[in-house]
Design a protein around this motif. Structure first.
Motif, PDB file in Angstrom:
ATOM      1  N   ILE A   1     -44.370 -33.042  48.514  1.00  0.00           N
ATOM      2  CA  ILE A   1     -44.137 -33.394  49.923  1.00  0.00           C
ATOM      3  C   ILE A   1     -44.790 -34.732  50.282  1.00  0.00           C
ATOM      4  N   ALA A   2     -44.168 -35.437  51.228  1.00  0.00           N
ATOM      5  CA  ALA A   2     -44.604 -36.805  51.567  1.00  0.00           C
ATOM      6  C   ALA A   2     -45.773 -36.803  52.545  1.00  0.00           C
ATOM      7  N   GLU A   3     -46.946 -36.559  51.981  1.00  0.00           N
ATOM      8  CA  GLU A   3     -48.210 -36.702  52.716  1.00  0.00           C
ATOM      9  C   GLU A   3     -49.093 -37.607  51.868  1.00  0.00           C
TER      10      GLU A   3
ATOM     11  N   PRO B   1     -40.826 -34.749  69.328  1.00  0.00           N
ATOM     12  CA  PRO B   1     -41.838 -34.250  68.375  1.00  0.00           C
ATOM     13  C   PRO B   1     -41.764 -34.892  66.991  1.00  0.00           C
ATOM     14  N   ASP B   2     -40.558 -34.999  66.429  1.00  0.00           N
ATOM     15  CA  ASP B   2     -40.507 -35.605  65.091  1.00  0.00           C
ATOM     16  C   ASP B   2     -39.126 -36.198  64.828  1.00  0.00           C
ATOM     17  N   VAL B   3     -38.995 -36.834  63.692  1.00  0.00           N
ATOM     18  CA  VAL B   3     -37.774 -37.589  63.408  1.00  0.00           C
ATOM     19  C   VAL B   3     -36.578 -36.663  63.177  1.00  0.00           C
ATOM     20  N   MET B   4     -36.813 -35.501  62.581  1.00  0.00           N
ATOM     21  CA  MET B   4     -35.679 -34.606  62.393  1.00  0.00           C
ATOM     22  C   MET B   4     -35.223 -34.028  63.737  1.00  0.00           C
ATOM     23  N   ASP B   5     -36.161 -33.873  64.688  1.00  0.00           N
ATOM     24  CA  ASP B   5     -35.760 -33.511  66.053  1.00  0.00           C
ATOM     25  C   ASP B   5     -34.920 -34.625  66.655  1.00  0.00           C
TER      26      ASP B   5
ATOM     27  N   ALA C   1     -30.854 -38.915  49.018  1.00  0.00           N
ATOM     28  CA  ALA C   1     -31.320 -38.918  50.401  1.00  0.00           C
ATOM     29  C   ALA C   1     -32.545 -38.026  50.570  1.00  0.00           C
ATOM     30  N   TYR C   2     -33.224 -38.223  51.689  1.00  0.00           N
ATOM     31  CA  TYR C   2     -34.310 -37.317  52.110  1.00  0.00           C
ATOM     32  C   TYR C   2     -33.700 -35.916  52.234  1.00  0.00           C
ATOM     33  N   MET C   3     -34.305 -34.947  51.590  1.00  0.00           N
ATOM     34  CA  MET C   3     -33.684 -33.647  51.362  1.00  0.00           C
ATOM     35  C   MET C   3     -33.100 -32.973  52.619  1.00  0.00           C
ATOM     36  N   PRO C   4     -33.824 -32.909  53.740  1.00  0.00           N
ATOM     37  CA  PRO C   4     -33.272 -32.193  54.896  1.00  0.00           C
ATOM     38  C   PRO C   4     -31.969 -32.793  55.443  1.00  0.00           C
ATOM     39  N   PHE C   5     -31.722 -34.082  55.191  1.00  0.00           N
ATOM     40  CA  PHE C   5     -30.451 -34.625  55.678  1.00  0.00           C
ATOM     41  C   PHE C   5     -29.262 -33.990  54.947  1.00  0.00           C
ATOM     42  N   LEU C   6     -29.527 -33.403  53.777  1.00  0.00           N
ATOM     43  CA  LEU C   6     -28.460 -32.718  53.047  1.00  0.00           C
ATOM     44  C   LEU C   6     -28.280 -31.274  53.514  1.00  0.00           C
TER      45      LEU C   6
ATOM     46  N   LEU D   1     -28.718 -43.945  58.218  1.00  0.00           N
ATOM     47  CA  LEU D   1     -29.252 -45.096  57.476  1.00  0.00           C
ATOM     48  C   LEU D   1     -30.762 -44.943  57.419  1.00  0.00           C
ATOM     49  N   THR D   2     -31.290 -44.643  56.250  1.00  0.00           N
ATOM     50  CA  THR D   2     -32.739 -44.513  56.106  1.00  0.00           C
ATOM     51  C   THR D   2     -33.257 -45.816  55.513  1.00  0.00           C
ATOM     52  N   ASN D   3     -34.055 -46.508  56.280  1.00  0.00           N
ATOM     53  CA  ASN D   3     -34.534 -47.821  55.851  1.00  0.00           C
ATOM     54  C   ASN D   3     -35.939 -48.060  56.368  1.00  0.00           C
TER      55      ASN D   3
ATOM     56  N   GLN E   1     -35.693 -46.821  52.408  1.00  0.00           N
ATOM     57  CA  GLN E   1     -34.927 -45.661  51.958  1.00  0.00           C
ATOM     58  C   GLN E   1     -35.797 -44.659  51.198  1.00  0.00           C
ATOM     59  N   ASN E   2     -35.652 -43.411  51.545  1.00  0.00           N
ATOM     60  CA  ASN E   2     -36.267 -42.292  50.832  1.00  0.00           C
ATOM     61  C   ASN E   2     -35.134 -41.582  50.123  1.00  0.00           C
ATOM     62  N   PRO E   3     -35.116 -41.444  48.806  1.00  0.00           N
ATOM     63  CA  PRO E   3     -36.227 -41.610  47.866  1.00  0.00           C
ATOM     64  C   PRO E   3     -36.227 -42.897  47.031  1.00  0.00           C
TER      65      PRO E   3
ATOM     66  N   ALA F   1     -30.533 -44.727  62.683  1.00  0.00           N
ATOM     67  CA  ALA F   1     -31.421 -45.542  61.843  1.00  0.00           C
ATOM     68  C   ALA F   1     -32.778 -44.852  61.765  1.00  0.00           C
ATOM     69  N   ASP F   2     -33.042 -44.250  60.619  1.00  0.00           N
ATOM     70  CA  ASP F   2     -34.304 -43.559  60.397  1.00  0.00           C
ATOM     71  C   ASP F   2     -35.268 -44.569  59.778  1.00  0.00           C
ATOM     72  N   GLU F   3     -36.204 -45.048  60.615  1.00  0.00           N
ATOM     73  CA  GLU F   3     -37.133 -46.108  60.166  1.00  0.00           C
ATOM     74  C   GLU F   3     -38.561 -45.576  60.104  1.00  0.00           C
ATOM     75  N   ILE F   4     -38.682 -44.328  59.713  1.00  0.00           N
ATOM     76  CA  ILE F   4     -39.983 -43.666  59.695  1.00  0.00           C
ATOM     77  C   ILE F   4     -40.949 -44.325  58.698  1.00  0.00           C
ATOM     78  N   HIS F   5     -40.400 -44.949  57.635  1.00  0.00           N
ATOM     79  CA  HIS F   5     -41.270 -45.573  56.625  1.00  0.00           C
ATOM     80  C   HIS F   5     -41.483 -47.073  56.879  1.00  0.00           C
ATOM     81  N   ALA F   6     -41.103 -47.544  58.073  1.00  0.00           N
ATOM     82  CA  ALA F   6     -41.088 -48.997  58.316  1.00  0.00           C
ATOM     83  C   ALA F   6     -42.415 -49.700  58.003  1.00  0.00           C
TER      84      ALA F   6
ATOM     85  N   ALA G   1     -45.230 -43.091  63.748  1.00  0.00           N
ATOM     86  CA  ALA G   1     -46.395 -43.562  62.985  1.00  0.00           C
ATOM     87  C   ALA G   1     -46.705 -42.588  61.848  1.00  0.00           C
ATOM     88  N   SER G   2     -45.911 -41.522  61.741  1.00  0.00           N
ATOM     89  CA  SER G   2     -46.328 -40.391  60.916  1.00  0.00           C
ATOM     90  C   SER G   2     -46.425 -40.689  59.428  1.00  0.00           C
ATOM     91  N   LYS G   3     -45.556 -41.547  58.876  1.00  0.00           N
ATOM     92  CA  LYS G   3     -45.649 -41.817  57.434  1.00  0.00           C
ATOM     93  C   LYS G   3     -46.697 -42.888  57.146  1.00  0.00           C
ATOM     94  N   ALA G   4     -46.618 -44.011  57.850  1.00  0.00           N
ATOM     95  CA  ALA G   4     -47.509 -45.134  57.523  1.00  0.00           C
ATOM     96  C   ALA G   4     -48.974 -44.801  57.779  1.00  0.00           C
TER      97      ALA G   4
HETATM   98  C1  LIG Z   1     -36.764 -40.602  55.638  1.00  0.00           C
HETATM   99  C2  LIG Z   1     -37.474 -39.486  56.349  1.00  0.00           C
HETATM  100  N1  LIG Z   1     -36.994 -39.065  57.513  1.00  0.00           N
HETATM  101  C3  LIG Z   1     -37.589 -38.056  58.197  1.00  0.00           C
HETATM  102  C4  LIG Z   1     -38.709 -37.438  57.697  1.00  0.00           C
HETATM  103  C5  LIG Z   1     -39.312 -36.296  58.452  1.00  0.00           C
HETATM  104  O1  LIG Z   1     -39.971 -36.785  59.527  1.00  0.00           O
HETATM  105  P1  LIG Z   1     -40.522 -35.809  60.647  1.00  0.00           P
HETATM  106  O2  LIG Z   1     -41.633 -35.041  60.034  1.00  0.00           O
HETATM  107  O3  LIG Z   1     -40.964 -36.760  61.719  1.00  0.00           O
HETATM  108  O4  LIG Z   1     -39.367 -34.966  61.067  1.00  0.00           O
HETATM  109  C6  LIG Z   1     -39.267 -37.868  56.486  1.00  0.00           C
HETATM  110  C7  LIG Z   1     -40.450 -37.217  55.938  1.00  0.00           C
HETATM  111  O5  LIG Z   1     -40.861 -37.456  54.833  1.00  0.00           O
HETATM  112  C8  LIG Z   1     -38.618 -38.911  55.797  1.00  0.00           C
HETATM  113  O6  LIG Z   1     -39.096 -39.371  54.637  1.00  0.00           O
END
Ligand SMILES: Cc1ncc(COP(=O)(O)O)c(C=O)c1O
Length: 382
Positions: free
Chosen positions: A35-37, A94-98, A120-125, A166-168, A170-172, A198-203, A232-235
């Motif tokens: 997991i991405a922590e 609350p979070d990006v998936m929300d 792709a980031y697994m939950p998007f599938l 668009l994850t940028n 990009q994960n993974p 545009a999912d820029e969580i890793h910006a 700010a959650s990933k960086a």
């Molecule tokens: C590309 C991407 N989007 C979304 C998430 C999940 O983010 P959140 O916990 O804010 O829903 C992650 C978590 O690793 C991620 O890597």
């Protein structure tokens, strides 16, 4: 002690004793890289802001004034990327998936086709299917410069009302898309009449030689068809504090949002808000130190795995702390890596690309090296 020395000093026992998800779900003797922590220390400014919020007693619901401060801090941080965002266009969730779910449910016409470049980031599938939304994948291509979006494929599947994820960065794969790539994508999306999430969580996690460009900021065209989610959650490693930001500037999205019951986006935490504000306004030096440490770590992994498992292909990520390892020439099934090599990553099947393994490299350098050394056990096992 500086951040690098503090991180270097952490042992596997220390990390297990901490009890994070990554380590507490990894069997004894196995290196946790799923997991991405991050294992790196928390920014002192964030620790102080969260403690201050608790001391002040703001442990109830997120007050509007604090959400407003998050919007201000987010806009300030985005200005650093050259994106001029109006405070009223930043919404706290609350979070990006929300944010993804709100985008589909409240900003688009019902049941849009979700188009997802893979891997792709697994939950998007899984999330679109779980929620009953149609999903098509668009595998990325592999060229001389690594993974690229397959624009021909996207042009074929995108249509009016469709939502491209668009994850940028990009994960993974760790790609950080260039301005030329993003402009070319924008032309395809615009012609199709589609929308971009545009999912820029890793910006914040981009290495020297690469630049994060907020997709929506590129042109009036991208601003007109984009909903951006960031956090700010990933960086700064605070996903458990629950505060992400949804940004859109197009009138059509503003109008739909205005009609949305605020209750549906409820749930961001005041502690996460305090963390986000501290990260965006005071956290740049800490982030620089984090990126410097991770930058050295990706080089250690690349050098070590080239010797321990030469049949594997590894391109150091341009952004994120995720390593994406192509094991197809090793004969080793990624599902067997934890048993064989005592390294627990994410099987690429879950990302939509079998034969690959995603590894979290945000760990002390001695564990990065050990992880790569242990992967020698995957050599020609087939
Ligand atoms: C590309 C991407 N989007 C979304 C998430 C999940 O983010 P959140 O916990 O804010 O829903 C992650 C978590 O690793 C991620 O890597």
């Amino acid at each position: 002690m500086d951040l690098a020395a503090q991180t270097d000093a952490l042992t596997m026992d220390d990390l297990r004793a901490r009890g994070s998800w990554k380590w507490s779900t990894t069997p004894p003797g196995v290196i946790g890289a799923g997991i991405a922590e991050m294992d790196l220390p928390l920014a002192p400014c964030i620790a102080a802001a969260v403690a201050g919020t608790v001391e002040r007693g703001i442990t109830g619901y997120l007050p509007p004034w604090l959400a407003g401060e998050v919007a201000r801090a987010t806009a300030g941080w985005q200005a650093g990327y050259g994106w001029d965002v109006d405070l009223a266009d930043v919404h706290v969730v609350p979070d990006v998936m929300d944010a993804f779910e709100h985008t589909v449910r409240h900003l688009l016409d019902p049941d849009p086709l979700v188009v997802l470049p893979t891997p792709a980031y697994m939950p998007f599938l899984t999330v679109p299917t779980a929620l009953g939304w149609p999903l098509v994948t668009a595998p990325m291509t592999m060229g001389d410069n690594g993974y690229a979006l397959d624009l021909d494929h996207l042009a074929r599947v995108l249509r009016p009302g469709a939502l491209l994820v668009l994850t940028n960065p990009q994960n993974p794969t760790g790609r950080v898309f260039t301005a030329a790539e993003l402009h070319a994508l924008a032309a395809v999306v615009h012609t199709a009449g589609a929308t971009v999430f545009a999912d820029e969580i890793h910006a914040g996690l981009v290495y020297p030689g690469h630049t994060h460009l907020p997709y929506a900021s590129l042109s009036a065209i991208t601003a007109g068809h984009t909903v951006t989610a960031t956090s700010a959650s990933k960086a700064w490693n605070v996903p458990g504090l629950a505060c992400a930001q949804l940004i859109f500037t197009a009138e059509k999205f503003r109008a739909r949002w205005a009609k949305t019951d605020p209750e549906v986006t409820h749930g961001a935490s005041p502690l996460g808000a305090a963390a986000a504000i501290a990260a965006y306004t005071e956290g740049a030096d800490h982030l620089n130190a984090v990126v410097g440490y991770l930058d050295a770590g990706r080089a250690i992994f690349a050098e070590t795995v080239a010797n321990s498992l030469p049949e594997a292909t590894f391109r150091p990520p341009e952004g994120t702390y995720l390593g994406w390892l192509d094991l197809r020439q090793t004969g080793c099934d990624p599902a067997d890596v934890a048993g064989l090599a005592r390294v627990m990553g994410v099987d690429g099947r879950a990302c939509g690309q079998p034969g690959h393994l995603r590894l979290n490299l945000a760990t002390p350098h001695h564990l990065v090296r050990e992880m790569a050394d242990r992967l020698a056990a995957c050599s020609r096992v087939g």
